[in-house]
Design a protein around this motif. Sequence first.
Motif, PDB file in Angstrom:
ATOM      1  N   UNK A  27      -1.961 -47.452 -52.327  1.00 44.40           N
ATOM      2  CA  UNK A  27      -0.695 -46.827 -52.714  1.00 44.40           C
ATOM      3  C   UNK A  27       0.175 -46.673 -51.473  1.00 44.40           C
ATOM      4  N   UNK A  28       1.394 -47.182 -51.560  1.00 43.66           N
ATOM      5  CA  UNK A  28       2.331 -47.094 -50.454  1.00 43.66           C
ATOM      6  C   UNK A  28       3.585 -46.353 -50.921  1.00 43.66           C
ATOM      7  N   UNK A  29       4.323 -45.811 -49.965  1.00 43.85           N
ATOM      8  CA  UNK A  29       5.595 -45.181 -50.300  1.00 43.85           C
ATOM      9  C   UNK A  29       5.805 -43.860 -49.604  1.00 43.85           C
ATOM     10  N   UNK A  30       4.828 -42.941 -49.671  1.00 38.66           N
ATOM     11  CA  UNK A  30       5.022 -41.634 -49.036  1.00 38.66           C
ATOM     12  C   UNK A  30       3.685 -40.933 -48.905  1.00 38.66           C
ATOM     13  N   UNK A  31       3.556 -40.177 -47.803  1.00 36.92           N
ATOM     14  CA  UNK A  31       2.296 -39.490 -47.542  1.00 36.92           C
ATOM     15  C   UNK A  31       2.091 -38.279 -48.439  1.00 36.92           C
ATOM     16  N   UNK A  32       3.083 -37.920 -49.257  1.00 38.21           N
ATOM     17  CA  UNK A  32       2.917 -36.782 -50.169  1.00 38.21           C
ATOM     18  C   UNK A  32       2.059 -37.131 -51.379  1.00 38.21           C
ATOM     19  N   UNK A  33       1.678 -38.405 -51.539  1.00 44.04           N
ATOM     20  CA  UNK A  33       0.845 -38.826 -52.665  1.00 44.04           C
ATOM     21  C   UNK A  33      -0.265 -39.725 -52.141  1.00 44.04           C
ATOM     22  N   UNK A  34      -1.395 -39.707 -52.844  1.00 39.02           N
ATOM     23  CA  UNK A  34      -2.513 -40.563 -52.450  1.00 39.02           C
ATOM     24  C   UNK A  34      -3.294 -40.986 -53.688  1.00 39.02           C
ATOM     25  N   UNK A  35      -4.105 -42.034 -53.529  1.00 37.61           N
ATOM     26  CA  UNK A  35      -4.977 -42.517 -54.594  1.00 37.61           C
ATOM     27  C   UNK A  35      -6.349 -41.888 -54.450  1.00 37.61           C
ATOM     28  N   UNK A  36      -6.904 -41.454 -55.573  1.00 32.93           N
ATOM     29  CA  UNK A  36      -8.256 -40.914 -55.590  1.00 32.93           C
ATOM     30  C   UNK A  36      -9.086 -41.729 -56.581  1.00 32.93           C
ATOM     31  N   UNK A  37     -10.162 -42.394 -56.151  1.00 33.62           N
ATOM     32  CA  UNK A  37     -10.954 -43.213 -57.081  1.00 33.62           C
ATOM     33  C   UNK A  37     -11.458 -42.379 -58.255  1.00 33.62           C
ATOM     34  N   UNK A  38     -11.367 -42.954 -59.452  1.00 30.30           N
ATOM     35  CA  UNK A  38     -11.840 -42.274 -60.659  1.00 30.30           C
ATOM     36  C   UNK A  38     -13.129 -42.931 -61.160  1.00 30.30           C
ATOM     37  N   UNK A  39     -13.055 -44.164 -61.591  1.00 31.43           N
ATOM     38  CA  UNK A  39     -14.227 -44.950 -61.961  1.00 31.43           C
ATOM     39  C   UNK A  39     -13.852 -46.407 -61.755  1.00 31.43           C
ATOM     40  N   UNK A  40     -14.730 -47.326 -62.125  1.00 34.36           N
ATOM     41  CA  UNK A  40     -14.549 -48.733 -61.775  1.00 34.36           C
ATOM     42  C   UNK A  40     -13.172 -49.230 -62.183  1.00 34.36           C
ATOM     43  N   UNK A  41     -12.364 -49.620 -61.186  1.00 32.85           N
ATOM     44  CA  UNK A  41     -11.060 -50.191 -61.440  1.00 32.85           C
ATOM     45  C   UNK A  41      -9.967 -49.192 -61.734  1.00 32.85           C
ATOM     46  N   UNK A  42     -10.253 -47.892 -61.727  1.00 32.81           N
ATOM     47  CA  UNK A  42      -9.256 -46.885 -62.066  1.00 32.81           C
ATOM     48  C   UNK A  42      -9.150 -45.861 -60.947  1.00 32.81           C
ATOM     49  N   UNK A  43      -7.920 -45.385 -60.753  1.00 35.45           N
ATOM     50  CA  UNK A  43      -7.629 -44.433 -59.690  1.00 35.45           C
ATOM     51  C   UNK A  43      -6.700 -43.355 -60.235  1.00 35.45           C
ATOM     52  N   UNK A  44      -6.764 -42.187 -59.619  1.00 38.52           N
ATOM     53  CA  UNK A  44      -5.860 -41.092 -59.946  1.00 38.52           C
ATOM     54  C   UNK A  44      -4.834 -40.959 -58.826  1.00 38.52           C
ATOM     55  N   UNK A  45      -3.555 -40.854 -59.211  1.00 37.30           N
ATOM     56  CA  UNK A  45      -2.510 -40.529 -58.248  1.00 37.30           C
ATOM     57  C   UNK A  45      -2.382 -39.010 -58.214  1.00 37.30           C
ATOM     58  N   UNK A  46      -2.621 -38.395 -57.053  1.00 33.61           N
ATOM     59  CA  UNK A  46      -2.550 -36.944 -56.908  1.00 33.61           C
ATOM     60  C   UNK A  46      -1.622 -36.612 -55.746  1.00 33.61           C
ATOM     61  N   UNK A  47      -1.105 -35.379 -55.775  1.00 33.19           N
ATOM     62  CA  UNK A  47      -0.239 -34.937 -54.682  1.00 33.19           C
ATOM     63  C   UNK A  47      -1.087 -34.650 -53.452  1.00 33.19           C
ATOM     64  N   UNK A  48      -0.553 -35.014 -52.294  1.00 33.69           N
ATOM     65  CA  UNK A  48      -1.265 -34.799 -51.033  1.00 33.69           C
ATOM     66  C   UNK A  48      -0.546 -33.782 -50.154  1.00 33.69           C
ATOM     67  N   UNK A  49       0.538 -33.216 -50.622  1.00 34.47           N
ATOM     68  CA  UNK A  49       1.278 -32.222 -49.851  1.00 34.47           C
ATOM     69  C   UNK A  49       2.252 -31.506 -50.763  1.00 34.47           C
ATOM     70  N   UNK A  50       2.906 -30.496 -50.228  1.00 39.26           N
ATOM     71  CA  UNK A  50       3.873 -29.741 -51.011  1.00 39.26           C
ATOM     72  C   UNK A  50       5.145 -30.563 -51.199  1.00 39.26           C
ATOM     73  N   UNK A  51       5.810 -30.344 -52.345  1.00 40.71           N
ATOM     74  CA  UNK A  51       7.014 -31.086 -52.697  1.00 40.71           C
ATOM     75  C   UNK A  51       8.216 -30.138 -52.682  1.00 40.71           C
ATOM     76  N   UNK A  52       9.363 -30.655 -52.290  1.00 44.30           N
ATOM     77  CA  UNK A  52      10.597 -29.872 -52.257  1.00 44.30           C
ATOM     78  C   UNK A  52      11.713 -30.741 -52.812  1.00 44.30           C
ATOM     79  N   UNK A  53      12.156 -30.426 -54.036  1.00 50.97           N
ATOM     80  CA  UNK A  53      13.166 -31.266 -54.682  1.00 50.97           C
ATOM     81  C   UNK A  53      14.470 -31.281 -53.903  1.00 50.97           C
ATOM     82  N   UNK A  54      14.807 -30.144 -53.266  1.00 47.66           N
ATOM     83  CA  UNK A  54      16.065 -30.092 -52.534  1.00 47.66           C
ATOM     84  C   UNK A  54      16.025 -30.990 -51.287  1.00 47.66           C
ATOM     85  N   UNK A  55      14.835 -31.309 -50.803  1.00 51.31           N
ATOM     86  CA  UNK A  55      14.711 -32.197 -49.646  1.00 51.31           C
ATOM     87  C   UNK A  55      14.527 -33.643 -50.088  1.00 51.31           C
TER      88      UNK A  55
END
Length: 696
Positions: A427-455
């Motif tokens: 997964x590329x694009x921003x360090x605020x998100x990352x891939x977490x392996x779920x099972x064979x061939x599947x991954x979960x996209x989860x937040x890796x940091x706090x988010x600020x809509x105004x920023x």
Amino acid sequence: MSHWRLRFPTDTLHRAGLGSLLLLLLLLVSGSCTETVNFLTYEEEALGTSIGVLSHHILFNSQREVPGQFRLIKFNSSLIQVQEGDGQLTVGDAGLDPERLCGQDFDVVSFWQERFRLVHVEVEVRDVNHHAPRFPRAQIPLEVSEGAAVGTRIPLEVPVDEDVGANGLQSVRLAEPHSPFRVELQTRADGAQCADLVLLQELDRESQAAYNLELVAQDGGRPPRSATAALSVRVLDANDHSPAFPQGAVAELAEDAPVSSLLLDLDAADPDEGPNGDVVFAFGSCTQPEARRLFRLDPRSGRLTLAGPVDYERQDTYELDVRAQDRGPGPRAATCKVIVRIRDVNDNAPDIAITPLAAPGAPVALPFAAAAAALGGADATSSTGPGTPEAGAISLVPEGAARESLVALVSTSDRDSGANGQVRCALYGHEHFRLQPAYAGSYLVVTAGSLDRERIAEYNLTPVAEERGAPPLRTVRPYLVRVSDENDNKPLFTRSVYEVSVREDNPPGAYLATVAARDPDLGRNGQVTYRLLEAEVGRAGGAVSTYVSLDPVTGELHARRCFDREEMAELRLGLEALDGGSPPLRGRAVVRLHVEDQNDHAPRLVTPPLVSDSAQAPLPRDAPLGYLLTRLQARDADQDLNAELTYIQLRSDCGPGALALHPATGELSLQCRLSPQPADPLTAAVVVRDGGRPAR
């Protein structure tokens, strides 16, 4: 019998015992947020029939961890439905059909106490034996030469049974126990069934020219179902040599081989002469229509060539039944099985499917079209709902989401085999998100940091799936995550202190100033209203709201009364701005209202005291030149220029220059010598003027 990759057969679980089962499940869920649960049900169960309850089969780290919600993803809910409260699985509107469900599985997300778990569900659907075998024809005629060798195989039409697994066709036999024939039913490499009538002993047409037999087909149901057909075998005379194939052939073909490629050059020798040794080739009755379309057999030369494109991912093995027959009277034939194996070529790029997800209480992740319409985004084509994998989908994530919050499920696959089908994902694009392996061939996209809509209001992420082929193929799938607004910013005034001036004697309702506060949040969270903070006004007394008014929407300040600077020189106002959030956030500012002086007071003489606008001062007869008669002192309640006084002598009856008046100090002094003779009092007219415009 059809099932979905069953990993824990029911009889194995019973033999393992409860203690072993718990230990096995604990090992499976240790260190992972994904676990597999298996259930067993039967075909044609009624709508709403319970298959199982997920909450009864999932182990948790403590007794207090009770799932709060189950959600079905990546599956057709018309087949199987899940109850959100306890995860009960029930038969959907479309019912259960093993032929439709074969080879599929599905996922359920379980949420509890702001945590989640991905449950991989596998259901075995056992077929019900509701179809009997059926012969294509009730009367089956066959011919066989009297010179046919023992072991000769004559292809038969295979009965059809629409059931699957054990309930499908299991056997075909002859009802006559002492016939010179027997029937053999075989399952081919490509899964198709074929039946042969096998000759058990030599035939003699002169002793018996025909055999009338009964074929019996039976399935494996309990109880079994069967069907019969009449088989008439006619024994032919003459031609005593059959074509002879070499041992069965195997051919290998790359899936990208061009049409007309040569697979095999078949040869079937017949030692007879003339028409009895003239061999023609054809596909046997057991050759599937698909194989007949893809492969061409030259009837004269026996050359087997490719007639159409093949696809390894669609089918990797074909079994061809080739029949060689001479052209003599009472022709004799031989069959040969040709196995064609398709070799995989790296011709498929990996697939990526993105399924937006949402935890309880969070905004539901929308497909691209719906989210774009809701947020004023770009055009989109998707019309599917949440929980459905969609290439153009976006997710909405609240800006207050905690770290490790669930955003989406990314599923990868590749139809190729071996290293060509082994996929890795990044997964590329921003360090605020990352891939977490779920099972064979599947991954979960989860937040890796706090988010600020105004920023940062939205993130353009790029999942990239790459296989391990040589050279590797990759698929890049743009994916948009939009941050939804939370009321995390309080209104902020443009100034902390506003300096405002108003002239005294203003009319009530006069405009004073406009204050403004900004809130970067969206919607109601960013809608600002204003109000005055009540307070007592110094020595003047009274509430602030009796002096000024504040428009709650525009922030305009207006005077409620006429101000008098001599009574109040400055008014301090406390303001508050509130947003529309729940609960609302507040910001404060101060307005310092200065009352500007107007020349509304005339000077007043206080020294010497006046009586009827006149004053007396003693003058000794021997007063010298410059004698100070008196010092005029006046007061003016105004300020600045309006209170800057000037003393002016208008006239004097003792002659010009007799008296001198200092214009700034008001000192009146004698400027002439007095006569030694008694005289009348000296008089002078004096004016005190302020510096206002106009002066008073």
